[in-house]
Design a protein around this motif. Sequence first.
Motif, PDB file in Angstrom:
ATOM      1  N   GLU A   1       0.815  -1.223   0.000  1.00 14.13           N
ATOM      2  CA  GLU A   1       0.000   0.000   0.000  1.00 14.13           C
ATOM      3  C   GLU A   1       0.844   1.267   0.000  1.00 14.13           C
ATOM      4  OE1 GLU A   1       0.971  -0.991   4.196  1.00 14.13           O
ATOM      5  OE2 GLU A   1       0.219  -2.137   2.483  1.00 14.13           O
ATOM      6  N   LYS A   2       2.150   1.140   0.285  1.00 17.43           N
ATOM      7  CA  LYS A   2       3.010   2.325   0.320  1.00 17.43           C
ATOM      8  C   LYS A   2       3.455   2.781  -1.073  1.00 17.43           C
ATOM      9  CE  LYS A   2       4.812   1.617   4.988  1.00 17.43           C
ATOM     10  NZ  LYS A   2       6.026   1.420   5.839  1.00 17.43           N
ATOM     11  N   LEU A   3       3.245   1.920  -2.072  1.00 19.45           N
ATOM     12  CA  LEU A   3       3.659   2.271  -3.428  1.00 19.45           C
ATOM     13  C   LEU A   3       2.431   2.456  -4.317  1.00 19.45           C
ATOM     14  CD1 LEU A   3       6.670  -0.147  -4.082  1.00 19.45           C
ATOM     15  CD2 LEU A   3       6.705   2.222  -3.247  1.00 19.45           C
ATOM     16  N   PRO A   4       2.417   3.498  -5.135  1.00 15.85           N
ATOM     17  CA  PRO A   4       1.267   3.710  -6.022  1.00 15.85           C
ATOM     18  C   PRO A   4       1.266   2.693  -7.157  1.00 15.85           C
ATOM     19  CG  PRO A   4       2.995   5.308  -6.493  1.00 15.85           C
ATOM     20  CD  PRO A   4       3.455   4.544  -5.274  1.00 15.85           C
ATOM     21  N   HIS A   5       0.087   2.185  -7.489  1.00 13.48           N
ATOM     22  CA  HIS A   5      -0.032   1.218  -8.575  1.00 13.48           C
ATOM     23  C   HIS A   5       0.116   1.931  -9.918  1.00 13.48           C
ATOM     24  CE1 HIS A   5      -1.315  -2.341 -10.693  1.00 13.48           C
ATOM     25  NE2 HIS A   5      -2.242  -1.642 -11.323  1.00 13.48           N
TER      26      HIS A   5
ATOM     27  N   ALA B   1      16.600   1.353  -3.875  1.00 15.84           N
ATOM     28  CA  ALA B   1      16.168   2.177  -5.008  1.00 15.84           C
ATOM     29  C   ALA B   1      14.696   2.545  -4.875  1.00 15.84           C
ATOM     30  CB  ALA B   1      16.423   1.434  -6.311  1.00 15.84           C
ATOM     31  N   LEU B   2      13.857   1.578  -4.478  1.00 15.17           N
ATOM     32  CA  LEU B   2      12.437   1.857  -4.294  1.00 15.17           C
ATOM     33  C   LEU B   2      12.218   2.932  -3.233  1.00 15.17           C
ATOM     34  CD1 LEU B   2      10.948  -1.760  -4.380  1.00 15.17           C
ATOM     35  CD2 LEU B   2      10.462   0.067  -6.011  1.00 15.17           C
ATOM     36  N   ARG B   3      12.973   2.862  -2.157  1.00 19.54           N
ATOM     37  CA  ARG B   3      12.810   3.846  -1.084  1.00 19.54           C
ATOM     38  C   ARG B   3      13.251   5.233  -1.528  1.00 19.54           C
ATOM     39  NH1 ARG B   3      14.529   0.652   4.553  1.00 19.54           N
ATOM     40  NH2 ARG B   3      12.705  -0.738   4.561  1.00 19.54           N
ATOM     41  N   ARG B   4      14.358   5.318  -2.280  1.00 22.12           N
ATOM     42  CA  ARG B   4      14.820   6.627  -2.746  1.00 22.12           C
ATOM     43  C   ARG B   4      13.814   7.260  -3.694  1.00 22.12           C
ATOM     44  NH1 ARG B   4      19.868   3.901  -3.097  1.00 22.12           N
ATOM     45  NH2 ARG B   4      19.556   3.577  -5.335  1.00 22.12           N
ATOM     46  N   VAL B   5      13.302   6.467  -4.618  1.00 25.29           N
ATOM     47  CA  VAL B   5      12.404   7.026  -5.632  1.00 25.29           C
ATOM     48  C   VAL B   5      11.025   7.331  -5.058  1.00 25.29           C
ATOM     49  CG1 VAL B   5      11.244   6.556  -7.827  1.00 25.29           C
ATOM     50  CG2 VAL B   5      13.623   5.897  -7.515  1.00 25.29           C
ATOM     51  N   SER B   6      10.513   6.451  -4.192  1.00 30.69           N
ATOM     52  CA  SER B   6       9.153   6.638  -3.662  1.00 30.69           C
ATOM     53  C   SER B   6       9.105   7.567  -2.456  1.00 30.69           C
ATOM     54  CB  SER B   6       8.558   5.283  -3.280  1.00 30.69           C
ATOM     55  OG  SER B   6       9.252   4.721  -2.159  1.00 30.69           O
ATOM     56  N   GLY B   7      10.239   7.716  -1.760  1.00 29.25           N
ATOM     57  CA  GLY B   7      10.226   8.513  -0.542  1.00 29.25           C
ATOM     58  C   GLY B   7       9.526   7.825   0.608  1.00 29.25           C
TER      59      GLY B   7
END
Length: 536
Positions: A232-236, A279-285
Amino acid sequence: MDADAFADGDVDVDVVVVGGGPVGLFLAAELGLAGASAAVVEKTGLSARANSPALRGVTTRTMRTLALRGLERPVVRAAEQALRELIGTAAGLNPDRAPQDDVAGQVTSTRLGTGGGTKGHIGMVPLTDPAGEFPDVSLLPVPYAALREVFFERARGHGVRLVEGRTVVDVEPGPHGVTAYLDDGRAIRARYLVGADGGRSVVRRLAGFDFPGTDPTLLAVGGEDVTLLDPEKLPHGFTRTPHGALMINVVPGQLVAIEFDAPPADRLSVVTQEELQAALRRVSGTDVTVSRVRSPFRYSDNARQSSTYRRGRVLLAGDAAHVHSPFGGQGVNLGIQDAANLGWKLARVIRGSAPCELLDTYTAERHPVAARVLRNSRAQAALLRHGPQVDALRELFADLVELPQAKTMLIEMLHALDIVYDQGAPAAHPLVGTFAADLAFAGAGNDTCLADGRALLLDAVGSSALREAVAGREDVRWARGSRPDHSGPAALLVRPDGYVAWAGDPGDEQSSLYEALDHWFGPRAKQEVQTAVPVG
């Protein structure tokens, strides 16, 4: 042995194909179909089915090419099975959708994964078709491993030799043949060698091909079959952020994080779960957590192309000849089309039924096609970047895409439907150089009539002169058809790859047909010079 000293008795195989991916295997199958012996050298096991679920988008042009060889159905079956297996994975990356939702509904036809009216995208700007103006256009998601397996079975069925678990460490070309040296000390002697060994091609380097182009401006890290503890933390879908871009389930079950101006990664190192999560954390914040990833990968927008695809008896195909970003799903299609163009030409040169100059048409026809893909892939990478200028550009581009002429141009470009090979004959019929499978001749079985790998002279008028023109040519056969609407040319000479080599109407002089036959298939043995006879 010195390659310069080749004689007929010194040849182990007609062609060595280095690289056992879809491009190399399809090329080997085409060579075998056309009567040339081939061996494929692949560093991994060819007979063992790979366990990677990675998908490749197969375009409409490629599906029509495969249909000519009777390979459409097994590829579609592979796509259907893949999407069924990915239903749960795709749903797991999108907490708002139940497993039985729209992914399952896509497993119905060759329009799998098109999202209803979507025919692909340019820089993640969708090319929609709400009015159904392109009903036969689709981007079919097929697992790389399944595509490879279909072509592997095809190649094996045509007697192709398979050398598994070995790499080529040296290539020794000469005027009469090529020797490929393997890492186990063996040598394979051949008349020709084709490098289909990917973007880091050993053949390209050893044979002295250049590879000019542009360096990467982005780095993408992703994975297939990824499990997140907190999806749920990442937009689809596709999302641009101040730090890059995310693609979550754009390809079913796949997750990608794109960073711009990122430091280059070690291309040979294995992508770890920790690297993907960072990488996911850097890009998504966000502090999203990756608990499992089955097939991690990385890619860039490095775009390069060899200036020629042939140096003597060594040729390149697929990513060995050109590399670019995967945006738009064009890569594997470009390589399969290279193989379709090269296979029949190389086989006929080897068999002596066509002059070696025929091989020069391979670069002449395919190089401009790849150059255009490199251009649009660079443009797509630019459209993904962040900032007010790119925001404005994307908005303008999205408006332009809705213009009918622009949408048609982009869809045809993405699916390679607008390719016309330049035949160098200004007076030629406008259909020359186009793909013939789009032109239905009733009663000729046009979708399958090229299954034997020979060229075809389709005749709508039953002309004895046309039948005589191909008499004695084992590479070309005559077939009677009809044009129910009485439109278009009376006859077509269709090359083994499905492209029109000659077209004529009643009253045309037949001398141009003989010129086309001689150019593509060599002069007919002991053929007498004939007076031009009107077609029909």
